[in-house]
Design a protein around this motif. Sequence first.
Motif, short mmCIF file in Angstrom:
data_model
loop_
_atom_site.label_atom_id
_atom_site.label_comp_id
_atom_site.label_asym_id
_atom_site.label_seq_id
_atom_site.Cartn_x
_atom_site.Cartn_y
_atom_site.Cartn_z
N LEU A 117 0.86 -1.19 -0.07
CA LEU A 117 -0.02 -0.07 -0.05
C LEU A 117 0.93 1.35 -0.07
CD1 LEU A 117 -2.51 -1.36 2.63
CD2 LEU A 117 -3.14 -0.43 0.44
N GLN A 118 1.93 1.20 0.91
CA GLN A 118 2.66 2.38 0.97
C GLN A 118 3.62 2.49 -0.49
OE1 GLN A 118 4.74 0.93 4.53
NE2 GLN A 118 3.48 2.81 5.59
N ALA A 119 3.87 1.64 -1.12
CA ALA A 119 4.52 1.59 -2.41
C ALA A 119 3.65 2.44 -3.23
CB ALA A 119 5.11 0.44 -2.68
N ALA A 120 2.22 1.97 -3.24
CA ALA A 120 1.17 2.62 -3.92
C ALA A 120 0.92 4.09 -3.63
CB ALA A 120 0.22 1.74 -4.25
N GLY A 121 1.45 4.54 -2.63
CA GLY A 121 1.25 6.00 -2.15
C GLY A 121 0.28 6.07 -1.08
#
Length: 155
Positions: A117-121
């Motif tokens: 999720l964090q990698a997707a912003g």
Amino acid sequence: MDYSDSFLRAVLTRAKMIAVVGVSPNTVRPSYFVARYLKLKGFTVIPVNPGHAGKQLFGEVVRADLSEVPKEVDMVDVFRRSEAVPEIAEAALAHLPNLKTFWMQIGVEHAEAAARLQAAGVDVVMSRCPKIEYQRLFGELRMGGFSTGIISSKL
């Protein structure tokens, strides 16, 4: 998980429409009173629970899954076991173009899903309750002996 008060305050201030995954219509369940509280605070709450799909809750139709919620949902609040999180996270990423926050309730954690999720912003909060954090950060927590560190009667 250590989150700054400014981060949590920003997340709760910007959220407008929250999909609550695993919400129960049973009024004594924590998912019910958290979702109800968020609704009373002015958030649009979209209930998600396949076992109650089609029923009404908080003035909204209960959806079976995240593919059925409005695209405007900007926060997902998860009341499911940790092992269910990866599937919910993938559904959120696939169906919610405005997703800004993925929140996992107290006791719910999944590091790999959080990293995806964090990698997707998307901002991620694990093992916290938005109701408790809202009350603590916006001066509404006034019982149970909690020390919020936000409001003090000391001069």
